[in-house]
Scaffold this motif. Structure first.
Motif, PDB file in Angstrom:
ATOM      1  N   ASP A   1       1.349  -3.331  -9.059  1.00  0.00           N
ATOM      2  CA  ASP A   1       0.174  -2.480  -9.281  1.00  0.00           C
ATOM      3  C   ASP A   1      -1.118  -3.277  -9.138  1.00  0.00           C
ATOM      4  O   ASP A   1      -2.112  -2.780  -8.591  1.00  0.00           O
ATOM      5  CB  ASP A   1       0.245  -1.844 -10.670  1.00  0.00           C
ATOM      6  N   SER A   2      -1.107  -4.516  -9.607  1.00  0.00           N
ATOM      7  CA  SER A   2      -2.300  -5.349  -9.501  1.00  0.00           C
ATOM      8  C   SER A   2      -2.599  -5.699  -8.045  1.00  0.00           C
ATOM      9  O   SER A   2      -3.748  -5.664  -7.612  1.00  0.00           O
ATOM     10  CB  SER A   2      -2.125  -6.625 -10.324  1.00  0.00           C
TER      11      SER A   2
ATOM     12  N   GLN B   1     -13.123  -5.950  -6.200  1.00  0.00           N
ATOM     13  CA  GLN B   1     -13.065  -5.652  -7.631  1.00  0.00           C
ATOM     14  C   GLN B   1     -12.805  -6.892  -8.475  1.00  0.00           C
ATOM     15  O   GLN B   1     -13.392  -7.068  -9.534  1.00  0.00           O
ATOM     16  CB  GLN B   1     -11.988  -4.596  -7.904  1.00  0.00           C
TER      17      GLN B   1
ATOM     18  N   ARG C   1      -1.738  -3.979  -5.403  1.00  0.00           N
ATOM     19  CA  ARG C   1      -2.196  -2.763  -4.712  1.00  0.00           C
ATOM     20  C   ARG C   1      -3.672  -2.517  -5.013  1.00  0.00           C
ATOM     21  O   ARG C   1      -4.449  -2.151  -4.124  1.00  0.00           O
ATOM     22  CB  ARG C   1      -1.362  -1.560  -5.132  1.00  0.00           C
ATOM     23  N   THR C   2      -4.064  -2.710  -6.267  1.00  0.00           N
ATOM     24  CA  THR C   2      -5.467  -2.527  -6.632  1.00  0.00           C
ATOM     25  C   THR C   2      -6.358  -3.511  -5.879  1.00  0.00           C
ATOM     26  O   THR C   2      -7.425  -3.151  -5.369  1.00  0.00           O
ATOM     27  CB  THR C   2      -5.649  -2.724  -8.150  1.00  0.00           C
TER      28      THR C   2
ATOM     29  N   ARG D   1       0.820  -1.219   0.000  1.00  0.00           N
ATOM     30  CA  ARG D   1       0.000   0.000   0.000  1.00  0.00           C
ATOM     31  C   ARG D   1       0.853   1.267   0.000  1.00  0.00           C
ATOM     32  O   ARG D   1       0.591   2.194  -0.760  1.00  0.00           O
ATOM     33  CB  ARG D   1      -0.930  -0.003   1.210  1.00  0.00           C
TER      34      ARG D   1
END
Length: 354
Positions: free
Chosen positions: A328-329, A339, A331-332, A34
């Motif tokens: 990045d994935s 999601q 963190r998303t 994060r």
């Protein structure tokens, strides 16, 4: 909570740690993804949102000051997630240093080269600013050998720091093939028995041209093949190897994957140089946690690239690195847990793979 439990269950297959320690590992990795920094104050803001930041900060401090961490299990985790090539692992040894105040922090790292990045498997903090010595290198390599044996090693690549008769003698005695860059002014034997500077053998090469000498030459008391490549008008890459000289340049080129690693650990990833830890044992614990986080992000990035290839730019490199793709994935997924539950399940499966 489901994500945390799933991650804890996956990590438990690799780390037979006390429950509180394993819970901390899960919270630490999630917080690190994060905030993308090892600074403990920043990590405390994301460690456990259900408690106050001061409590999180104390928990971080307790872990680094009081808890024992089995670094051998981290090494086994790395080897479990990196497929072994038929020829064995290409290992790279190098150092990374940074300065905190008046103190130099200096890590000697042994890594496995894999798909463009080198993943740390063994490391030690050196109690000095400069180069490593032969005994330190041997001690580090012995850790790897004690855990995984010699037979899984294809070769060891090293830069000009990692030289010396005693070091070469040790590698030869262990049957570990070397891909070693040597200094241009090293004295090497000629065919008529005299000695000359190594660069003289490759002085005639044009920029970009490579030459593999057919016969071995004596270097630091050892008979080795020499390979030379002219990099510029004033610079040469000269390699020494004990076997398979035809693959030496390709093998050595993988040494640079450890520079990609250091970028991930520092400015391009987790900003290791922002830590205020200076105690060797605490820094080693932090390094271990970063290894786990780095490998999971990279492994997911590889899988995502297989599903949907990352575009290639005009210079021939990927538009986004595999590590960045995975990070990045993750963190998303952490910020928006609902999601894509299917993707998080796949990320957990990758982590559980042994």
């Amino acid at each position: 909570m489901s994500q945390t439990n799933d991650l804890k269950a996956a990590l438990k297959t690799h780390f037979q740690w006390h429950g509180a320690r394993l819970a901390f590992l899960v919270l630490f990795i999630q917080a690190l993804y994060r905030v993308k920094t090892v600074n403990l104050v920043e990590l405390a803001t994301a460690l456990n949102p259900k408690v106050k930041q001061n409590s999180n900060q104390r928990r971080l401090q307790r872990f680094f000051t009081e808890y024992a961490l089995d670094e051998d299990s981290v090494a086994r985790f790395v080897v479990a997630l990196i497929p072994k090539p038929d020829e064995g692992y290409t290992l790279s040894m190098d150092r990374t240093t940074w300065q905190f105040g008046q103190m130099w922090l200096n890590f000697l790292v042994l890594s496995i080269c894999h798909n463009g990045v080198a993943i740390p498997v063994c490391w030690m903090m050196l109690p000095k600013q400069g180069n490593s010595n032969t005994l330190e290198r041997i001690a580090l390599l012995e850790i790897f050998i004690s855990l995984f044996g010699r037979r899984c090693i294809n070769c060891l690549a090293g830069d000009r720091e990692f030289i010396g008769n005693a070091w070469f003698t040790y590698l030869k005695s262990e049957g570990i093939s070397l891909r070693q860059r040597i200094k241009r002014n090293f004295q090497v034997s000629t065919q008529n028995g005299s000695t000359i500077k190594a660069v003289a053998l490759f002085q005639h090469l044009a920029v970009g041209q490579t030459l593999i000498l057919n016969d071995k030459r004596t270097v630091l008391g050892h008979d080795l093949y020499l390979i030379g490549m002219r990099l510029s008008a004033t610079e040469w890459l000269i390699l020494a190897t004990d076997q398979r000289p035809e693959t030496a340049l390709e093998d050595y080129a993988r040494r640079w994957e450890i520079e990609t690693l250091f970028g991930i650990l520092k400015s391009r990833g987790f900003r290791l140089e922002e830590t205020h830890l200076t105690d060797p044992e605490r820094l080693s614990k932090l390094f271990a946690l970063l290894c786990i986080a780095t490998l999971w992000a990279f492994t997911l990035g590889e899988w995502l690239h297989q599903q949907q290839p990352i575009p290639i730019k005009k210079h021939g490199r990927l538009a986004k690195s595999l590590f960045r793709n995975g990070l990045d994935s993750l963190r998303t997924l952490l910020f928006f847990p609902q999601q894509n539950r299917q993707l998080f399940k796949q990320a957990i499966n990758l982590l559980s793979c042994t």
